[in-house]
Design an enzyme around this catalytic site. Structure first.
Site, PDB file in Angstrom:
ATOM      1  N   CYS A  50       0.854  -1.164   0.045  1.00 46.69           N
ATOM      2  CA  CYS A  50      -0.012  -0.143   0.010  1.00 46.69           C
ATOM      3  C   CYS A  50       0.827   1.347  -0.088  1.00 46.69           C
ATOM      4  O   CYS A  50       0.493   2.336  -0.645  1.00 46.69           O
ATOM      5  CB  CYS A  50      -1.056   0.062   1.207  1.00 46.69           C
ATOM      6  SG  CYS A  50      -2.038  -1.428   1.222  1.00 46.69           S
ATOM      7  N   ASP A  82      -2.642  -3.606   7.483  1.00 44.35           N
ATOM      8  CA  ASP A  82      -3.909  -4.205   8.041  1.00 44.35           C
ATOM      9  C   ASP A  82      -3.930  -5.487   7.543  1.00 44.35           C
ATOM     10  O   ASP A  82      -4.278  -6.429   8.058  1.00 44.35           O
ATOM     11  CB  ASP A  82      -5.197  -3.416   7.479  1.00 44.35           C
ATOM     12  CG  ASP A  82      -5.404  -2.050   8.238  1.00 44.35           C
ATOM     13  OD1 ASP A  82      -4.471  -1.630   8.976  1.00 44.35           O
ATOM     14  OD2 ASP A  82      -6.435  -1.439   8.273  1.00 44.35           O
ATOM     15  N   CYS A 123      -2.009   3.230   2.945  1.00 41.42           N
ATOM     16  CA  CYS A 123      -2.872   2.205   3.767  1.00 41.42           C
ATOM     17  C   CYS A 123      -4.030   3.074   4.580  1.00 41.42           C
ATOM     18  O   CYS A 123      -3.742   3.930   4.580  1.00 41.42           O
ATOM     19  CB  CYS A 123      -1.804   1.402   4.611  1.00 41.42           C
ATOM     20  SG  CYS A 123      -2.826  -0.264   4.994  1.00 41.42           S
ATOM     21  N   LYS A 125      -5.183   3.525   7.549  1.00 46.10           N
ATOM     22  CA  LYS A 125      -5.263   4.438   8.728  1.00 46.10           C
ATOM     23  C   LYS A 125      -4.539   5.742   8.383  1.00 46.10           C
ATOM     24  O   LYS A 125      -4.636   6.572   8.916  1.00 46.10           O
ATOM     25  CB  LYS A 125      -5.061   3.671   9.941  1.00 46.10           C
ATOM     26  CG  LYS A 125      -5.612   2.895  10.293  1.00 46.10           C
ATOM     27  CD  LYS A 125      -7.067   2.768  10.092  1.00 46.10           C
ATOM     28  CE  LYS A 125      -7.989   1.483  10.555  1.00 46.10           C
ATOM     29  NZ  LYS A 125      -7.643   0.413   9.531  1.00 46.10           N
ATOM     30  N   GLU A 447      -9.884  -5.361  13.329  1.00 44.45           N
ATOM     31  CA  GLU A 447     -10.901  -5.492  12.115  1.00 44.45           C
ATOM     32  C   GLU A 447     -11.044  -7.160  12.000  1.00 44.45           C
ATOM     33  O   GLU A 447     -10.050  -7.901  12.243  1.00 44.45           O
ATOM     34  CB  GLU A 447     -10.280  -5.085  10.823  1.00 44.45           C
ATOM     35  CG  GLU A 447     -10.356  -3.611  10.788  1.00 44.45           C
ATOM     36  CD  GLU A 447      -9.664  -3.265   9.486  1.00 44.45           C
ATOM     37  OE1 GLU A 447      -9.217  -4.074   8.784  1.00 44.45           O
ATOM     38  OE2 GLU A 447      -9.862  -1.876   8.989  1.00 44.45           O
ATOM     39  N   SER A 473     -13.279  -5.105   8.145  1.00 41.57           N
ATOM     40  CA  SER A 473     -12.509  -4.317   6.856  1.00 41.57           C
ATOM     41  C   SER A 473     -13.125  -3.871   6.073  1.00 41.57           C
ATOM     42  O   SER A 473     -14.569  -4.345   5.889  1.00 41.57           O
ATOM     43  CB  SER A 473     -11.573  -5.685   6.562  1.00 41.57           C
ATOM     44  OG  SER A 473     -11.130  -5.305   5.207  1.00 41.57           O
TER      45      SER A 473
END
Length: 562
Positions: A50, A82, A123, A125, A447, A473
């Protein structure tokens, strides 16, 4: 007002000679001190695909800042993958990283008196963390999304990261052989960029574009394409102009622009995480916005995009079909957007969309016209009831069975629930309850993509309900309800469920989450309940668990005045 009205606090006057000496060591000239200092918050990292393609975007932004007669000041921000931490203790750090990223950017930009900030992230967050920082500081800023990943391919089918999670369930059920299982694992992610469906990162990038804090078309570009580099450079140029005009985030992030962002989230079938993150962004911007406002927007905005996880297409398909500007033009013409909101370019939403076609291009079925909407109302519903008086979040579109009543299968951690699923101890009609995973109890509100995907892979996605005080997610779909508040750790009703209790999820009309026991029994259980001890007493997880507020207010860590 001068272009360097903030940075001059550390560059002007006799007393600031030592400060200037530090800048000379970095190659500055005396003339440079008259120009604005522009922070570049660079999320580049080789931790995750990411973020692995962000450096060339940062390089393009840095050069564009210099060409625009401003001074780039580069600093790093952390990231958590994640996808890599999913299903492990590491996932507890994911939501924590949102707060850490916001704090890092605020600390660097405010400590150095930067005149503006370009935030570059990839990514999940990274997105809300960066926007929260810009909204808090109210220093001119722009968000540059790192771009989506291109889909993987195997046996003629497009793959995403969710394909691998679902393959786990299929493989354990004997529905997939080892050859196909390994091939999907190895082919799903072909390069750099964020997860390809309308998962959390793409949801938030689309929302930022709709809100006016990112450039048009930028949210659906692929990371590996050259247009993404050009967009990063243009974003930096636009930001320098915003500094010179003193166009600030809170001029852009308003109640109306948040309504625009949430309308686009609904229209595109975006992630449940957007609820949590926009509560946090609104808090940072001091915009009056609460969890019930999502339901207000949901009821009037249809789903017009057929995107994964519940649909067929990925973000690059959306980009080819006209991107977020095409979605916004359809919504604007239907009276579902505020056209007078200002954007980072200085243009209004209506001005930005003036040359966008009224209808999506023919020969595609990624974006549908309003009259042929996939669903007449949005997909992110706020459920309430005696199990979640503060509210919880469910994706409700595409469900064959939007109402389920079944026996509770109660687990006090994701790990225990996952073990039961993998051992095939969950049956049709069960309602899986995963608690002690909230902002404070987890802590960190993990998640639940691993258990939900395993259920889907086992063929139980439509017949088993799952509720949790944790999160899901952006890749999750099915009869799932998250963000249940109040959470178990503070004595929310989810703490009072016992194995075998009858639980109802009504995601159809009543929008209720119910524990089917008497008020008297509920009161007796509450009297007997005792708060568990914190799982962590030192370090960042302990700090987050102590400071985080309820999920219904965004699980932020600076809600001291509320």
């Amino acid at each position: 007002m001068s272009d360097n009205n903030r940075s001059r606090h550390i560059t002007e006057g006799v007393a600031r000679a030592p400060n200037r000496a530090m800048y000379y060591a970095l190659g500055y000239t005396e003339a440079d001190f008259q120009n604005p200092m522009i922070g570049v918050a660079n999320g580049h990292s080789t931790i995750t695909p990411c973020n692995s393609g962000l450096q060339r975007l940062a390089d393009a932004a840095i050069e564009a800042i210099r060409v625009s007669r401003a001074n780039p000041q580069v600093f790093g921000t952390p990231t958590i993958s994640d996808g890599m931490s999913m299903g492990t203790e590491g996932m507890k750090y994911s939501l924590v990283s949102r707060e850490v990223i916001a704090d890092c950017i605020e600390t660097a930009a405010q400590g150095q008196w930067m005149d503006g900030v370009v935030v570059i992230g990839g990514c999940d967050k990274n997105m809300p963390g960066g926007m929260m920082a810009l909204a808090r500081m109210n220093v001119p800023g722009i968000y540059v999304y790192g771009g989506t990943i291109k889909p993987g391919h195997y046996k003629g089918k497009d793959l995403t990261i969710v394909s691998v999670f679902e393959a786990v369930g299929e493989y354990t059920m004997g529905r997939m052989d080892e050859t196909d299982f390994k091939a999907i694992e190895q082919c799903a992610i072909p390069g750099s960029g964020s997860y390809g469906g309308m998962y959390t990162a793409n949801t938030m990038s689309s929302a930022f574009e709709a809100m006016g804090m990112s450039l048009p078309y930028s949210s659906t570009m692929a990371n590996e394409d050259q247009e993404k580099v050009a967009s990063a450079a243009e974003s930096a140029r636009v930001l320098v102009e915003a500094v010179r005009r003193q166009l600030r985030p809170r001029d852009i992030i308003t109640l109306a622009s948040i309504e625009n962002a949430v309308a686009v989230i609904m229209a595109t079938g975006g992630s449940t995480n957007a609820v949590l993150h926009f509560l946090a962004i609104a808090h940072a911007a001091e915009v009056p916005w609460n969890i019930d406002d999502f339901e207000r927007i949901r009821k009037r905005v249809p789903v017009i995009c057929d995107l994964k996880p519940s649909g067929r297409y990925v973000a690059t398909d959306l980009h080819r079909a006209g991107g977020i500007p095409q979605v916004m033009k359809i919504l604007l013409n239907a009276g579902l957007l505020h056209g007078d909101c200002i954007t980072i370019t200085g243009k209004t939403v209506a001005e930005t969309l003036a040359n966008v076609p009224d209808a999506p291009p023919p020969g595609q079925d990624v974006i549908m016209p309003i009259e042929r909407a996939l669903y007449p109302q949005g997909h992110l519903a706020i459920l309430k009831g005696n199990l979640s008086p503060e509210g919880c979040v469910a994706k409700i579109t595409g469900l064959k069975n939007p109402v389920i009543t079944g026996p509770a299968r109660v687990f006090d951690s994701e790990d225990d629930a996952m073990a039961a699923i993998m051992d095939r101890r969950i049956r049709d009609g069960d309602v899986v309850v995963i608690r002690y995973e909230g902002p404070k109890g987890g802590p960190g509100m993990r998640e639940m993509l691993a258990p939900t995907s395993a259920l889907v892979g086992q063929g139980l996605g439509e017949t088993v309900g799952l509720i949790t005080d944790g999160r899901f997610s952006g890749g999750t779909w099915g009869m799932v309800v998250g963000h249940v508040a109040p959470e178990e750790f503070v004595g929310g009703p989810i703490a009072l469920i016992r194995e075998g209790d009858s639980v109802t999820i009504d995601a159809h009309q009543l929008l209720l989450l119910l524990l089917n026991i008497s008020d008297e029994e509920m009161a007796a259980r509450r009297k007997a309940w005792a708060q568990p001890k914190p799982r962590y007493v030192r370090g960042v997880l302990a700090k987050f668990g102590k400071l985080a507020c309820t999920a219904s207010r965004g699980a932020v860590t600076d809600a001291f005045e509320e």
